[in-house]
Write an enzyme that holds these catalytic residues in place. Structure first.
Site, PDB file in Angstrom:
ATOM      1  N   GLU B 147       0.831  -1.213   0.000  1.00  0.00           N
ATOM      2  CA  GLU B 147       0.000   0.000   0.000  1.00  0.00           C
ATOM      3  C   GLU B 147       0.868   1.268   0.000  1.00  0.00           C
ATOM      4  OE1 GLU B 147      -3.694  -0.308   2.294  1.00  0.00           O
ATOM      5  OE2 GLU B 147      -3.231  -2.428   2.604  1.00  0.00           O
ATOM      6  N   MET B 148       1.158   1.823   1.175  1.00  0.00           N
ATOM      7  CA  MET B 148       1.957   3.042   1.184  1.00  0.00           C
ATOM      8  C   MET B 148       3.438   2.766   1.465  1.00  0.00           C
ATOM      9  SD  MET B 148      -0.954   5.363   3.000  1.00  0.00           S
ATOM     10  CE  MET B 148      -0.132   6.953   3.066  1.00  0.00           C
TER      11      MET B 148
END
Lengths: 111, 349
Positions: B147-148
């Site tokens: 994700e991040m």
């Protein structure tokens, strides 16, 4: 030597002690919470050997399970009006939940 | 004779007109009676008076402001390119309009981006409900490699080096500094402000006439009745905070079962809110359907057999085309009024 009478008395006493010590409890599954006589319960205490009946009073399916060290069980999912039971033989604590609606939580103490 | 005939005809016309009028009035009163929500509907679906607050994280304007900055700041990702708002985009119903999310390095994830609308009302976060609060959820996507992809141990000194953030943290959480805890709390405080606005359905519940079409009202009745959607989508937020396998095709993801290995949870995912549902296509945890018509068709079919345990609440509904259309009209009545949103100007290095 034991007389027939004393054996009979002993058996009756044994039977009596078993029947009075093992009680049945009914907890309702209602509005996605555990309820006893209409009031929500999150903690409940019973004696070793007692049976709890979990009765689904909601108009949709519920489940009952516990993955506690005391007892592991999964009663599956069952519809409105049905009830399933579990006997708790040994003392300890069990966390009981509905897998479908995990807000339903009961901490059971078996004495 | 002619005059009598004329009078008779005139009288007949008059009676017919009066009768028609009575019929119209009667039918109108029947319709309007049917249009009013029941007391039970009002009690069950009306917005609660207050938005739930976090434990030990009561909302303040300073906390919300800090959280808003963090939410929109791409420096919270390893690439400095992805913010929370990249996927939870206010222009797209706080989601991303993708079937499944796109994360670090443009990699495609397995699950769709859930809207953050009304997460304040949810008891469990993530599709599989593995976080019991927003505070416990907030750091997950930041750290997740797909994700991040941001190490929190590196993020904290990065934020501490930005004077504007030091000021914002001090105002929000005096004396607590920049920490994993304060980052999670601030993002959660901001997310709790993202709540659905008033919709046609809400106004109808309040007794405002003419805001819901007859078709949408009929759809609501089918939603509660024949289609039994309220077995799961119930209450103000149209969610039971529960987990169900709704019989999506080609599904390998076992969802909640990975968190709680109970048979009924094989392939079960959290019941999402239906508020603003018209704004958050594609639908389902894997983005399987593009339109609400497809979604309703899926439930009408009773779902499909998959590798998990189909919810026993799923049954073939035998809805007519008109009934399916009415449910969609009702779902569209849950779209709140547009709320202008101003994105923050982020603190500079």
């Amino acid at each position: 030597m034991l007389s027939n009478k004393s054996v009979a008395v002993g058996l009756v006493a044994l039977f009596y002690s078993v029947t009075v010590s093992a009680a049945d409890h009914t907890l309702a599954q209602n509005s996605k919470s555990f309820k006893l006589n209409g009031s929500q319960v999150e903690e409940y205490t019973i004696k070793a050997g007692d049976t709890i009946y979990f009765k689904n009073e909601d108009p949709f399916f519920h489940n009952i399970f516990s993955l506690s060290d005391l007892k592991t069980f999964d009663l599956g999912s069952y519809p409105a009006g049905e009830s399933k039971s579990v006997v708790f033989e040994t003392p300890g604590e069990a966390e009981i939940e509905c897998a479908i609606h995990p807000e339903m939580y009961l901490l059971l103490t078996v004495e | 004779m002619k005059q009598n005939t004329f009078r008779r005809n005139a009288m007949t016309k008059m009676i017919a007109t009066v009768l028609m009028g009575v019929t119209v009035v009667l039918s109108a009163s029947v319709v309007s009676a049917a249009k009013a929500p029941s007391k039970e509907d009002v009690k069950k679906f009306l917005r609660p008076m207050e938005v739930p607050q976090g434990k030990n994280n009561i909302s303040t304007p300073e906390r919300v402001e800090l959280g808003k900055n963090l939410f929109f700041d791409p420096r919270l990702s390893g690439s400095n390119f992805i913010s929370c708002a990249t996927c939870h985009n206010p222009s797209l119903g706080w989601s991303d309009a993708q079937p499944t999310a796109i994360g670090h390095g443009m990699g495609t994830l397995d699950r769709s981006t859930p809207t953050i609308l009304n997460t304040a009302y949810q008891r469990f976060q993530f599709w599989d409900g593995r976080a019991r609060s927003l505070e416990k959820q907030a750091l997950g996507p930041i750290e997740a490699g797909g994700e991040m992809s941001q190490s929190l141990d590196l993020l904290i000194p990065e934020l501490q080096a930005i004077p504007g953030y030091v000021t914002l943290f001090e105002a929000a959480y005096p004396g607590e500094g920049v920490s994993k805890k304060t980052i999670a709390k601030a993002i959660s405080a901001f997310e709790r402000t993202i709540v659905s606005s008033e919709s046609a359905f809400d106004r109808w519940l309040k007794g405002v006439d003419g805001v819901m079409s007859d078709e949408a009202i009929k759809g609501f009745e089918i939603f509660k009745g024949k289609a039994n959607c309220t077995a799961c989508h119930d209450g103000f937020n149209f969610s039971d905070n529960g987990f169900h396998n709704i019989g999506l095709k080609d599904m390998e993801d076992m969802g909640r079962y990975a968190i709680k290995p109970i048979k009924v949870l094989k392939g079960a995912f959290k019941t999402p809110t239906l508020r603003d549902i018209d704004l958050t296509s594609p639908y389902m945890h894997n983005g399987a359907y593009k339109t609400l018509d497809e979604v309703v068709d899926h439930y009408d079919a009773g779902g499909f057999k998959n590798a998990g345990t189909l919810s026993p609440n799923m049954k073939k509904l035998n809805l007519s085309k008109k009934e399916r259309k009415a449910i969609v009209a009702f779902l569209k009545s849950l779209t709140g009024d547009p709320v202008p949103f101003t994105v923050p100007v982020l603190p500079v290095q």
